[in-house]
Design a protein around this motif. Structure first.
Motif, PDB file in Angstrom:
ATOM      1  N   SER A 135       8.268 -26.258 -28.223  1.00  7.57           N
ATOM      2  CA  SER A 135       7.041 -27.024 -28.050  1.00  7.57           C
ATOM      3  C   SER A 135       7.115 -27.955 -26.847  1.00  7.57           C
ATOM      4  O   SER A 135       6.143 -28.145 -26.121  1.00  7.57           O
ATOM      5  N   ILE A 136       8.294 -28.551 -26.642  1.00  5.37           N
ATOM      6  CA  ILE A 136       8.492 -29.393 -25.463  1.00  5.37           C
ATOM      7  C   ILE A 136       8.286 -28.574 -24.191  1.00  5.37           C
ATOM      8  O   ILE A 136       7.682 -29.035 -23.218  1.00  5.37           O
ATOM      9  N   CYS A 137       8.781 -27.341 -24.202  1.00  2.00           N
ATOM     10  CA  CYS A 137       8.592 -26.453 -23.046  1.00  2.00           C
ATOM     11  C   CYS A 137       7.111 -26.179 -22.808  1.00  2.00           C
ATOM     12  O   CYS A 137       6.630 -26.227 -21.670  1.00  2.00           O
ATOM     13  N   LEU A 138       6.364 -25.894 -23.873  1.00  2.00           N
ATOM     14  CA  LEU A 138       4.931 -25.626 -23.735  1.00  2.00           C
ATOM     15  C   LEU A 138       4.207 -26.829 -23.132  1.00  2.00           C
ATOM     16  O   LEU A 138       3.389 -26.689 -22.219  1.00  2.00           O
ATOM     17  N   GLN A 139       4.519 -28.029 -23.652  1.00  2.00           N
ATOM     18  CA  GLN A 139       3.821 -29.204 -23.160  1.00  2.00           C
ATOM     19  C   GLN A 139       4.144 -29.477 -21.700  1.00  2.00           C
ATOM     20  O   GLN A 139       3.268 -29.867 -20.917  1.00  2.00           O
ATOM     21  N   SER A 140       5.405 -29.270 -21.302  1.00  2.00           N
ATOM     22  CA  SER A 140       5.757 -29.511 -19.904  1.00  2.00           C
ATOM     23  C   SER A 140       5.081 -28.504 -18.980  1.00  2.00           C
ATOM     24  O   SER A 140       4.736 -28.829 -17.835  1.00  2.00           O
ATOM     25  N   MET A 141       4.868 -27.274 -19.477  1.00  2.00           N
ATOM     26  CA  MET A 141       4.098 -26.306 -18.688  1.00  2.00           C
ATOM     27  C   MET A 141       2.659 -26.783 -18.510  1.00  2.00           C
ATOM     28  O   MET A 141       2.089 -26.701 -17.404  1.00  2.00           O
ATOM     29  N   VAL A 142       2.079 -27.276 -19.592  1.00  2.00           N
ATOM     30  CA  VAL A 142       0.707 -27.800 -19.531  1.00  2.00           C
ATOM     31  C   VAL A 142       0.633 -28.965 -18.552  1.00  2.00           C
ATOM     32  O   VAL A 142      -0.290 -29.059 -17.736  1.00  2.00           O
ATOM     33  N   ASP A 143       1.612 -29.860 -18.620  1.00  2.00           N
ATOM     34  CA  ASP A 143       1.631 -31.006 -17.711  1.00  2.00           C
ATOM     35  C   ASP A 143       1.623 -30.552 -16.250  1.00  2.00           C
ATOM     36  O   ASP A 143       0.878 -31.087 -15.423  1.00  2.00           O
ATOM     37  N   GLU A 144       2.441 -29.576 -15.937  1.00  2.00           N
ATOM     38  CA  GLU A 144       2.498 -29.088 -14.556  1.00  2.00           C
ATOM     39  C   GLU A 144       1.178 -28.475 -14.120  1.00  2.00           C
ATOM     40  O   GLU A 144       0.719 -28.705 -12.998  1.00  2.00           O
ATOM     41  N   LEU A 145       0.571 -27.687 -15.005  1.00  2.00           N
ATOM     42  CA  LEU A 145      -0.701 -27.058 -14.671  1.00  2.00           C
ATOM     43  C   LEU A 145      -1.788 -28.100 -14.422  1.00  2.00           C
ATOM     44  O   LEU A 145      -2.600 -27.966 -13.502  1.00  2.00           O
ATOM     45  N   MET A 146      -1.804 -29.126 -15.247  1.00  2.00           N
ATOM     46  CA  MET A 146      -2.803 -30.185 -15.081  1.00  2.00           C
ATOM     47  C   MET A 146      -2.603 -30.931 -13.771  1.00  2.00           C
ATOM     48  O   MET A 146      -3.554 -31.232 -13.049  1.00  2.00           O
ATOM     49  N   VAL A 147      -1.348 -31.237 -13.465  1.00  2.00           N
ATOM     50  CA  VAL A 147      -1.045 -31.955 -12.231  1.00  2.00           C
ATOM     51  C   VAL A 147      -1.401 -31.103 -11.013  1.00  2.00           C
ATOM     52  O   VAL A 147      -1.975 -31.583 -10.046  1.00  2.00           O
ATOM     53  N   LYS A 148      -1.053 -29.826 -11.095  1.00  2.00           N
ATOM     54  CA  LYS A 148      -1.331 -28.923  -9.974  1.00  2.00           C
ATOM     55  C   LYS A 148      -2.830 -28.791  -9.742  1.00  2.00           C
ATOM     56  O   LYS A 148      -3.304 -28.801  -8.605  1.00  2.00           O
ATOM     57  N   LYS A 149      -3.596 -28.695 -10.831  1.00  2.00           N
ATOM     58  CA  LYS A 149      -5.039 -28.547 -10.697  1.00  2.00           C
ATOM     59  C   LYS A 149      -5.680 -29.800 -10.115  1.00  2.00           C
ATOM     60  O   LYS A 149      -6.640 -29.732  -9.345  1.00  2.00           O
ATOM     61  N   SER A 150      -5.126 -30.971 -10.473  1.00  2.00           N
ATOM     62  CA  SER A 150      -5.701 -32.233 -10.004  1.00  2.00           C
ATOM     63  C   SER A 150      -5.221 -32.612  -8.606  1.00  2.00           C
ATOM     64  O   SER A 150      -5.643 -33.630  -8.060  1.00  2.00           O
ATOM     65  N   GLY A 151      -4.319 -31.799  -8.052  1.00  2.00           N
ATOM     66  CA  GLY A 151      -3.820 -32.089  -6.715  1.00  2.00           C
ATOM     67  C   GLY A 151      -2.699 -33.104  -6.698  1.00  2.00           C
ATOM     68  O   GLY A 151      -2.321 -33.594  -5.626  1.00  2.00           O
ATOM     69  N   GLY A 152      -2.148 -33.426  -7.875  1.00  2.00           N
ATOM     70  CA  GLY A 152      -1.059 -34.389  -7.944  1.00  2.00           C
ATOM     71  C   GLY A 152       0.267 -33.770  -7.557  1.00  2.00           C
ATOM     72  O   GLY A 152       0.346 -32.597  -7.185  1.00  2.00           O
TER      73      GLY A 152
END
Length: 471
Positions: A372-389
């Motif tokens: 689950s930690i792996c899934l959430q960290s993947m989500v975090d990266e996708l969100m950051v990448k989409k927002s240009g962070g």
């Protein structure tokens, strides 16, 4: 993380007076013992800092000595309270809450604050760092980086993991060390030489490899990790690829070695121990790997047929981790004859199989929380990448604990994919209409010498409102 208070103990203080201790477990392992008065003190501090409207309900004081039934009721109430605080995006990430847990952990294990050496394992060896027993995870990570001369801007690309070495030479990734624990106390309290603290990269997008490879120390860390993953079979390599890699290794061409490895199946994945799943039918044995924004399944069906398939995180509407106590019978016919229990962990996610059809898939594994930690960290990266962070900002945010969590019975939810306001919604629906199911395909017995490609399911990146990294 998964917080619970599965048990209480009657203990004596320094004056000989007895009291009830509430044993707080994290991921099924004892983290600390606390008294009701200590939790009440924490509650009052949180109320003072954040106000009554934010703080969850706390079990009231009692004038008279509690009966066994009342102790059990208070245990349940305190467990719900701790879970509610932990899942709150503000309270659960507050230094007030995390420092309380760190102090309680140190007091429970009766380890005084003093200077010590802590051994941290790398993929090709280990280093010893001088720390305090009371240093938190971020402090230890920075000490390791300083020892290795890893630049400050790359520290956030790596994390510390608790790993258990197995008798067969393999290893089990138990969890990523969190901000509420003291690494020295965590590893010492296990009282086993099989556990180690390991430094490993903590990102998934291979594009970030370039940042790491620009630095000499970062390059060496990434190179040694890649070699280790190939040697343990986490990355699939055929004979020709193995020959090319060996040639690059002999030439000392580390960057070229990594770039070739990036093209291989399961590069950058974490492989979990064999476990059980209910997909495509109950009782199937499965080996799960996490990487490339997906959970990859290698499934052994009841008829011994082998299948492979992948579940993209972008098509998961939500997921949750649950735990339950399973009696250890010691060979007796009556489970109640044993007072010992094992903790059973399950990861369940709701997956968009096809247009307007969601299905729950469950994995029973002691590494469910790590998954689950792996899934959430993947989500975090996708969100950051989409927002240009940037990854650096995201990792700093995670180290400061400013991400959401929820309790063991709470799903980690995002808006349904088909209801997303995202501009690409129509495109996602069109792609979804082509998917009637998760189509698993057979594995060849010679898969180690050929190229294997998993099924690729694409969703969108509408993750606003997604909760914590595991619960």
């Amino acid at each position: 993380m998964h917080f619970s208070i599965p048990e209480t103990e009657v203990r004596s203080d320094e004056n000989g007076s007895t009291y009830v201790a509430y044993n707080i477990h994290v991921n099924g392992v004892l983290h600390c013992r606390v008294r009701y008065s200590q939790l009440l003190g924490l509650h009052e501090q949180i109320k003072k800092e954040y106000g009554n409207n934010v703080v969850p309900a706390f079990p009231p004081k009692k004038i008279f000595t509690l009966t066994p039934a009342e102790v059990e009721q208070r245990r349940e109430q305190l467990e719900k309270y701790m879970q509610a605080v932990r899942q709150d995006p503000i309270l659960g990430s507050s230094d007030m809450f995390n420092s309380f847990l760190r102090k309680a952990q140190q007091e429970t294990q009766q380890i005084p604050t003093e200077e010590v050496q802590l051994e941290i394992y790398l993929s090709n060896g280990q280093v010893k760092v001088n720390i305090l027993t009371s240093d938190q995870t971020e402090d230890v990570l920075e000490a390791v980086a300083s020892k290795l001369d890893l630049p400050d801007e790359l520290v956030g690309y790596f994390s510390l993991f608790l790993v258990q070495e197995r008798g067969d030479g393999g290893c089990t990734y138990v969890r990523k060390l969190q901000e509420f624990e003291l690494p020295y106390v965590s590893i010492t309290s296990l009282h086993s030489p099989d556990y180690r603290i390991v430094l490993r990269k903590s990102y998934w997008d291979t594009a970030y490899d370039s940042d790491v490879m620009d630095d000499r120390v970062g390059l060496n860390l990434l190179y040694s990790q890649t070699v280790s993953d190939i040697e343990r079979g986490w990355i699939l390599v055929n004979k020709e690829q193995h020959r090319q890699l060996k040639s690059l290794q002999e030439k000392g061409s580390k960057k070229e070695f990594i770039r070739l490895a990036q093209t291989l199946k399961y590069y950058g994945y974490i492989k979990f121990d064999p476990c059980i799943t209910d997909f495509p039918e109950k009782g199937c044995h499965v080996i799960v790997s996490a990487g490339n924004n997906e959970l990859n399944f290698h499934i052994k069906l009841p008829n011994d047929q082998m299948k492979e398939g992948s579940f993209k995180v972008t098509r998961m509407r939500c997921w949750r981790v649950t735990s339950s106590q399973v009696p250890v019978t010691n060979g007796t016919a009556n489970p109640s004859s044993s007072s010992k229990c094992d903790v059973k962990l399950e990861l369940a996610f709701e997956y968009l199989m096809s247009k307007d059809r969601l299905q729950w898939v469950t994995i029973t594994s002691q590494q469910a929380i790590m998954m689950s930690i792996c899934l959430q960290s993947m989500v975090d990266e996708l969100m950051v990448k989409k927002s240009g962070g940037s990854l650096k900002k995201m990792q700093k945010k995670r180290l400061n604990g400013s991400f959401q969590r929820s309790d063991s019975q709470q799903a980690v939810k995002s808006p349904p994919l088909l209801d997303s306001p995202d501009a690409s919604r129509e495109q996602v629906v069109k792609i979804s209409t082509k998917l009637s199911s998760v189509s698993l395909r057979g594995l060849s017995s010679s898969n180690s010498t050929g190229d294997i490609r998993g099924n690729d399911f694409h969703g969108n990146y509408a993750f606003e409102g997604i909760g914590d990294d595991d619960l």
